[in-house]
Design a protein around this motif. Structure first.
Motif, PDB file in Angstrom:
ATOM      1  N   LEU A   1      42.888  36.593  49.123  1.00  0.00           N
ATOM      2  CA  LEU A   1      42.674  37.969  49.552  1.00  0.00           C
ATOM      3  C   LEU A   1      43.285  38.242  50.931  1.00  0.00           C
ATOM      4  O   LEU A   1      43.450  37.321  51.733  1.00  0.00           O
ATOM      5  CB  LEU A   1      41.179  38.274  49.597  1.00  0.00           C
ATOM      6  CG  LEU A   1      40.436  38.164  48.269  1.00  0.00           C
ATOM      7  CD1 LEU A   1      38.933  38.205  48.504  1.00  0.00           C
ATOM      8  CD2 LEU A   1      40.855  39.278  47.325  1.00  0.00           C
TER       9      LEU A   1
ATOM     10  N   TYR B   1      36.838  40.294  45.449  1.00  0.00           N
ATOM     11  CA  TYR B   1      38.098  40.599  44.780  1.00  0.00           C
ATOM     12  C   TYR B   1      38.068  42.008  44.181  1.00  0.00           C
ATOM     13  O   TYR B   1      37.064  42.404  43.577  1.00  0.00           O
ATOM     14  CB  TYR B   1      38.368  39.582  43.674  1.00  0.00           C
ATOM     15  CG  TYR B   1      39.000  38.307  44.193  1.00  0.00           C
ATOM     16  CD1 TYR B   1      40.367  38.080  44.055  1.00  0.00           C
ATOM     17  CD2 TYR B   1      38.241  37.341  44.840  1.00  0.00           C
ATOM     18  CE1 TYR B   1      40.956  36.919  44.536  1.00  0.00           C
ATOM     19  CE2 TYR B   1      38.821  36.187  45.332  1.00  0.00           C
ATOM     20  CZ  TYR B   1      40.184  35.987  45.173  1.00  0.00           C
ATOM     21  OH  TYR B   1      40.772  34.845  45.665  1.00  0.00           O
TER      22      TYR B   1
ATOM     23  N   LEU C   1      42.469  42.140  39.988  1.00  0.00           N
ATOM     24  CA  LEU C   1      42.264  40.736  39.618  1.00  0.00           C
ATOM     25  C   LEU C   1      42.581  40.519  38.147  1.00  0.00           C
ATOM     26  O   LEU C   1      43.300  39.576  37.781  1.00  0.00           O
ATOM     27  CB  LEU C   1      40.813  40.328  39.914  1.00  0.00           C
ATOM     28  CG  LEU C   1      40.388  38.926  39.473  1.00  0.00           C
ATOM     29  CD1 LEU C   1      41.217  37.859  40.158  1.00  0.00           C
ATOM     30  CD2 LEU C   1      38.895  38.711  39.759  1.00  0.00           C
TER      31      LEU C   1
END
Length: 317
Positions: free
Chosen positions: A260, A299, A304
Motif C-alpha cells: 500500500l 486495502y 485489490l
C-alpha cells in the motif's frame, strides 16, 4: 454538737472545692479521650492490615489474560454459522478455518487465506473481503485463524549474536507449527477441483516463503503477498528482509507482491529490494504493485480484486 451551716463555710473553701471537682472532671475527660483515641488507632491499624491482606489475596487470585488466539476462536464460533467454521487438526495442535464454497457457474479452485499474526481470520484490512468476494469469482475460500505472535520475539538479548540465535530458535518452533497447519489445509484444498492459490499477509507471508524454500512442504500453484515483511531486532532487520527477498526471487512459484501507499514503514522500505532481486533472477511470473489507500493498512477492496483477477488472467488462470 453544733451543726455546720453552709453560711458558716467561707467562700475560699467553696472555691477550692469547686476547683478540685473541676480538675477531677477534666482529668477524667482527658483520660477517657486518650483511651478512645488509642482504641481508634488500633481499629484503623487493624483495618489497614485487613485491607492489605485482602488485596494480597486478590492479587494472588487474579487470572491471567485470555490468549488472543483463544479470543479469536471464541468470536468465530459465536458470531459465525456452524456451516462456515471448520476445525482443523495439524499434529497435536487444533485450528479453526472458515470455509466458503464458490457460487459461480464454474470452479476455478481454492484460495487459502492466511492473515498476519495477531489478527483474526475475519481481519477487515483485506482477508475478510477476499473471503466473501472470491466465491463469486469462482474460488472456494479457506480462511485460517493463525497462531499468535511467538512469545519473547524478537529476542531481548543484549548482544546481536545472542539475539540472532534466540530468534532462530523461537521462529523454528513457530514455523514448524505453521508448516504443519499449511500442509493440513493443502490436504483439505485437494478435495476441491481446480488450482490452489495462497494469499498471505505480513510476517506470515514472509515465513511462508521461507517454508516454501525448504523441502517437505506442499506448494500451492500461486502465491499472493499482502504487505509482506520480516520483523526482527533493529540490528537484524536488514539481513532477515534481504534473505526474504532472495528466497522470493529464487522460488519457482508465480508471485503477486502487493503493498500500500500508506503501509507499514518497513514494508515500504523493503518493497523495492524484492522487486530488484526478482529482476536480477529474471523471475518470469512476478508482479509487484502498489495500491493507493486512505486508511493505513487497509486495502481498497475493488482495486485489490482487480489486481488479483488481472494477474491470474495474465498467467493463464
Amino acid at each position: 454538737m453544733q451543726k455546720t451551716s453552709i453560711d458558716n463555710i467561707s467562700p475560699n473553701k467553696i472555691s477550692r472545692k469547686l476547683r478540685g471537682l473541676f480538675i477531677g472532671a477534666l482529668t477524667f475527660i482527658c483520660s477517657t479521650n486518650t483511651i478512645f483515641a488509642e482504641e481508634k488507632k488500633a481499629d484503623v491499624a487493624q483495618e489497614k492490615t485487613s485491607k492489605t491482606a485482602t488485596n494480597a489475596n486478590s492479587a494472588n487470585t487474579i487470572e491471567k489474560p485470555i490468549a488472543l488466539t483463544t479470543q479469536h476462536k471464541a468470536d468465530l464460533k459465536h458470531y459465525l454459522s456452524v456451516e462456515q467454521v471448520k476445525p482443523l487438526l495439524a499434529g497435536p495442535n487444533d485450528y479453526l478455518t472458515l470455509v466458503k464454497r464458490y457460487t459461480s457457474a464454474n470452479s476455478k479452485g481454492v484460495a487459502i487465506l492466511l492473515p498476519e499474526w495477531q489478527q483474526g481470520a475475519t481481519n477487515p484490512k483485506a482477508i475478510n473481503y477476499l473471503r466473501n468476494a472470491l466465491p463469486a469469482e469462482g474460488w472456494s475460500t479457506i480462511a485460517i485463524q493463525p497462531n499468535n505472535k511467538p512469545e519473547n520475539y524478537p529476542s531481548s538479548a543484549i548482544t546481536l549474536s545472542e539475539q540472532k540465535k534466540e530468534n532462530k530458535l523461537i521462529l523454528k518452533n513457530y514455523k514448524n507449527k505453521l508448516g504443519a497447519m499449511l500442509n493440513a489445509v493443502m490436504n483439505t484444498a485437494k478435495e476441491y477441483p481446480g488450482i490452489v492459490l495462497v494469499i498471505a499477509q505480513g510476517n506470515n507471508a514472509a515465513l511462508l516463503v521461507d517454508l516454501y524454500s525448504e523441502a517437505g512442504n506442499q506448494l500451492p500453484n500461486a502465491l499472493i503477498l499482502l504487505s509482506s515483511y520480516r520483523k526482527s531486532n533493529p540490528g537484524l532487520t536488514n539481513s532477515v528482509n534481504e534473505k526474504f527477498a532472495r528466497q522470493l526471487a529464487f522460488t519457482e512459484l508465480p508471485v503477486l507482491d502487493l503493498y500500500l501507499k500508506h503501509d507499514n514503514p518497513l514494508v515500504l522500505a523493503k518493497a523495492a529490494q524484492r522487486k530488484s532481486f526478482a529482476k536480477q533472477e529474471m523471475k518470469v511470473y512476478y508482479r509487484q504493485r502498489q495500491l493507493n489507500n486512505y486508511i493505513t493498512g487497509y486495502y481498497p477492496e475493488k482495486e485489490l480484486l482487480i489486481q488479483i483477477n488481472g494477474w491470474l488472467k495474465a498467467i493463464g488462470w
